[in-house]
Scaffold this active site. Sequence first.
Site, PDB file in Angstrom:
ATOM      1  N   LYS A   1       0.839  -1.206   0.000  1.00 37.08           N
ATOM      2  CA  LYS A   1       0.000   0.000   0.000  1.00 37.08           C
ATOM      3  C   LYS A   1       0.870   1.250   0.000  1.00 37.08           C
ATOM      4  CE  LYS A   1      -0.554  -0.225   5.038  1.00 37.08           C
ATOM      5  NZ  LYS A   1      -1.425  -0.739   6.101  1.00 37.08           N
TER       6      LYS A   1
ATOM      7  N   HIS B   1      -6.462  -7.955  12.865  1.00 29.73           N
ATOM      8  CA  HIS B   1      -5.301  -7.066  12.923  1.00 29.73           C
ATOM      9  C   HIS B   1      -4.969  -6.773  14.380  1.00 29.73           C
ATOM     10  CE1 HIS B   1      -2.346  -4.553  11.131  1.00 29.73           C
ATOM     11  NE2 HIS B   1      -2.860  -3.406  11.535  1.00 29.73           N
TER      12      HIS B   1
ATOM     13  N   TYR C   1      12.080  31.862   3.375  1.00 27.31           N
ATOM     14  CA  TYR C   1      10.813  32.467   3.795  1.00 27.31           C
ATOM     15  C   TYR C   1      10.900  32.921   5.239  1.00 27.31           C
ATOM     16  CZ  TYR C   1       8.302  30.800  -0.326  1.00 27.31           C
ATOM     17  OH  TYR C   1       7.869  30.580  -1.589  1.00 27.31           O
TER      18      TYR C   1
ATOM     19  N   CYS D   1      11.095  24.704   1.814  1.00 26.09           N
ATOM     20  CA  CYS D   1      10.029  25.180   0.931  1.00 26.09           C
ATOM     21  C   CYS D   1       9.323  23.982   0.304  1.00 26.09           C
ATOM     22  CB  CYS D   1      10.605  26.038  -0.192  1.00 26.09           C
ATOM     23  SG  CYS D   1      11.713  27.312   0.381  1.00 26.09           S
ATOM     24  N   MET D   2       8.325  24.271  -0.513  1.00 27.10           N
ATOM     25  CA  MET D   2       7.586  23.186  -1.140  1.00 27.10           C
ATOM     26  C   MET D   2       8.506  22.349  -2.035  1.00 27.10           C
ATOM     27  SD  MET D   2       4.136  23.325  -3.448  1.00 27.10           S
ATOM     28  CE  MET D   2       3.131  24.175  -2.247  1.00 27.10           C
ATOM     29  N   ASP D   3       9.433  23.016  -2.737  1.00 28.61           N
ATOM     30  CA  ASP D   3      10.250  22.293  -3.713  1.00 28.61           C
ATOM     31  C   ASP D   3      11.749  22.417  -3.480  1.00 28.61           C
ATOM     32  OD1 ASP D   3       7.679  22.362  -5.150  1.00 28.61           O
ATOM     33  OD2 ASP D   3       8.291  24.459  -5.457  1.00 28.61           O
TER      34      ASP D   3
HETATM   35  C1  PLP Z   1      -0.678  -1.591   6.918  1.00 28.53           C
HETATM   36  C2  PLP Z   1      -1.171  -2.892   7.366  1.00 28.53           C
HETATM   37  C3  PLP Z   1      -0.260  -3.944   7.587  1.00 28.53           C
HETATM   38  C4  PLP Z   1       1.213  -3.781   7.492  1.00 28.53           C
HETATM   39  O1  PLP Z   1       1.705  -3.241   8.690  1.00 28.53           O
HETATM   40  P1  PLP Z   1       3.256  -3.096   9.000  1.00 28.53           P
HETATM   41  O2  PLP Z   1       3.293  -2.730  10.421  1.00 28.53           O
HETATM   42  O3  PLP Z   1       3.795  -2.065   8.113  1.00 28.53           O
HETATM   43  O4  PLP Z   1       3.862  -4.431   8.737  1.00 28.53           O
HETATM   44  C5  PLP Z   1      -0.785  -5.175   7.905  1.00 28.53           C
HETATM   45  N1  PLP Z   1      -2.118  -5.369   8.032  1.00 28.53           N
HETATM   46  C6  PLP Z   1      -3.003  -4.371   7.876  1.00 28.53           C
HETATM   47  C7  PLP Z   1      -4.453  -4.650   8.036  1.00 28.53           C
HETATM   48  C8  PLP Z   1      -2.564  -3.099   7.549  1.00 28.53           C
HETATM   49  O5  PLP Z   1      -3.448  -2.104   7.398  1.00 28.53           O
END
Ligand code: PLP
Length: 721
Positions: free
Chosen positions: A384, A506, A611, A659-661
Amino acid sequence: MKTHKNNGTLDLFRVIAALLVAAIHTSPFESFGPEADFFLTRILARTAVPFFFMVTGQFVLSDSFFDPMKSIFVPRKYLRKILCLYGTAILLYLPLGIYAGHYRNLSPLSLSRLLLFDGTFYHLWYFPALILGILLLCFLRRFCSPKVCTLLSFMLYLAGLLGDSYWGFISNLPLLSAVYEGGFHLFSYTRNGIFFAPLFLLMGACFSASAVSFNKYACIAGNLLGFLLSFSLMTIEGFTLRHFEVQRHDSMYLALPLCMFFLYRLLLSINLRELPVILRRISTWIYLLHPAMIVIVRITAKRLGLESLFLQNSLLHYLAVCVLSCIGALLSAKISSSVTFRLLADTSSNHRAWIELDRDALHHNVALLCSLLPESCTLMPVLKADAYGHGAVFIGKELNRMGIHAFCVACAAEGVKLRKAGIKGEILILGYTPPSQFPLLHRYRLTQTVIDYAYALQLKQYGKKLHVHIGIDTGMHRLGESYEHLDRLYRIFSMKNLIVDGVFTHLCTDDTDNPKDRDFTYKQAASFFDTLEKLKKRGISCPKVHLQSSYGVLNYPELAGDYARVGIALYGVFSTKQDYEASVTDLRPVLSLKARVTIVKNLSPGDAVGYGLTFTAHHPMRIATLSIGYADGLPRALSCQVGSVLIKGHKCPILGRICMDQTTVDITEAPEVFPGDTAVLIGTSGSNTISVYELAEQAGTITNEILSRLGSRLERNREFY
Ligand SMILES: *Cc1c(COP(=O)(O)O)cnc(C)c1O
C-alpha cells in the site's frame, strides 16, 4: 556489525598496488640486474592486479553471491561505470597507440582481441577483464551453486596457468598446444577476464561474507606468516619456472591465489582509519595515467639532456614516473569528482530528487522474515501507499521474481495499478471499496476485505462472484465484523457470490513489550482462533488465516498463520529508533533519498535565508540549495537546523524553512561541495549515515509516515542500485 565499511588499509594498499603496476612497466630494478628486476616486476608486483579484483569482488559482488537461497544480480551500475572509464582510457591512449603502431592492419578479429581481452593499450586489459570476469561469474552463478562456481573459477585459473607460466609443460603436447594456440588468436594471454579475473573476484566476494577479527595481534601475525610463506613459495616457483624457461608469460602462478588469500586477510586484519575519498580514488587514476607519465618522463628527460639521470638510472626513472603519476592522479581525481562524475550522474535520469533502492537489502529482509516464521506461513507483503513510498510496481515485480505471490494493498486503485503492471498472484484490498468500484474487483481479480456483515450483503448483491477475505475485529475497532457475532460471520461464509479465501484480524498493540499490551495481543489472538474453532465446529472449513503484520512477526512469531502481512519490516526498518535499538534483528533499509545541489552561495554576516528570513548568518558562510522540498515528502518540521543532509560525507544542517520544492543547507564545513553534487537525505554518504529514524524522530512521527509520504514527484528509477 550491521554494515561493512571501507577499511583504510585496503585504501592505502590500493595506492601501493597501483604503484606496483607502474613498476611492472618501468622495471625500476633493471639497473641492479635481471634477477632483481624479475623478482620485483614478475613476482612481487603480480599481486597488484589480483588485489584490485579482490577489492571489486568484496564491494561489488555482494555477499549474496555465496547464499544459495538468493538469486544473483548483475551490478549494472558498476559495470556501466567501468565501461565509461574504459572508454575514456581508450580515447586517452588512442594517440599513443596510433603512434606506437598498435592499430595497424586491424582485422575484426584483432579488434575484438584488443577490445575484449588485451586492451587497446598495454595496461588497459584490466578494464575488459574486470567486466568480463564479473559477467562470467554472474552468468555461472545463475546456473550453478556458489560451490560449483568456485570450482569452475579455479579450473579456469588452472587452465590459464597452462597458457601462462606453465606453458612449457604443454607446448610439446600437440593436441593441447593446438587448442591453446587457437585460443591465442582470440586473446594474446590467458591472463584475462575469463581465466584470471573470476577466481580473484570470487575470493574477494568471499571476504565480504566472512568475518575477520580486527587488530588482533595473533591474527595479524598469523596472516603475515601465511603471506610470507606463500610468497616465498611463489618466489621459488617463479624463479624455477624462469630457470627452466617454461614461461610464456609470467602473470599467473600456482601459489598466487594462496598468497593473495593471506595478503588480503592481512590487510583486512590491520584496520586503519578510512582515508579521505579523494585518496581512495587516486589509485584508479595512477593506474590509468602512469603509461602517459612514462612517455612524459622520457620526452622531458631527452629534451633536457637528463637521459643519464632519468632514463639510464631505472630507479630514478621509476620514482619520477611515480611522482608525476601521483600528482596527475590527484589533479584528475579532483577534477573528475566535480566534472566527470557530474556528467556521469547526469546521464542517469536523476535530475532533481530521487529514490534509490537496494535490492540486496530487500532480498535480505525477505529471507530474514521468512526465517522467523514456520514453513507453513508465507509472506503477504503490503504494497500500500506505493509500497511505503518505495514504488509498488517495482517492489511487487521483484517479489514476484522471488516467488512471492500474495500481496496486500489499501484500495482498489492500488490493486488495479499492480495488475496492469503484470503483478501475479493474490492481491488483497485491506480497506473499503465503494460499490461503484465493485466491477474493478471482478475485472482485475482483486480480493476484497469484508469489513462487516452489512458490507458483505452489498458485495453479494453485486451479482458476480467475488473473492474475499473476511476481516474480524478482535479489539482494534477499526474494520472487521466483531468476533462476538458468530452468527453473522457464519452467514457471510455461506453467502452466494462470495468466495471466502481467507479470514484475518489485525493486532493493535503488538509493537510494545509492556505486559498490558502483550496481554491484549494474546487476548486478540485467542478471540480470533477461538472464533475460527467455533466456525469449524459449525462446518466451516477454514481458508487462509492471518493476523501478524511486521511487529507480529518480530515479536510474536508463534502467532503465525498461513500468511504474514509484512509492511514496514520488509522495507528494512522499524517504526521507531527505540525499536531499532532494542532489536537484535538485522533488518536492512531498502531505500535512500537523494537530491541535487542546484546552486551554491556565499553569505556575509547579516545575510538571512528563506521564507520569513528565519536564519541570519553571523559570520561568512556557504550555503547550498537542494532541489527537494516538503512536497517531495521531506517533513517541513526539519526546517531551521532541526534536520541535516549529507553531502560528500559531510553533515550539513538545514537552514531556514524548507520550501515546497527546495531546501537550503549549510555547507560552510564542506568546502568541496559544488552544484551538481548529490545530497543524501536518507542513506549513506562517505562514512556518515542519516537513517529514516532520525527524520521520524525530528518530525515527531514514525518511519512509516515518513516513507509512505515520499512524494510522487520523486524520480524512481526502474533499477536497483
Ligand atoms: C498496513 C497494514 C499492515 C502492514 O503493517 P506493518 O506494520 O507495516 O507491517 C498489515 N495489516 C493491515 C491490516 C494493515 O493495514
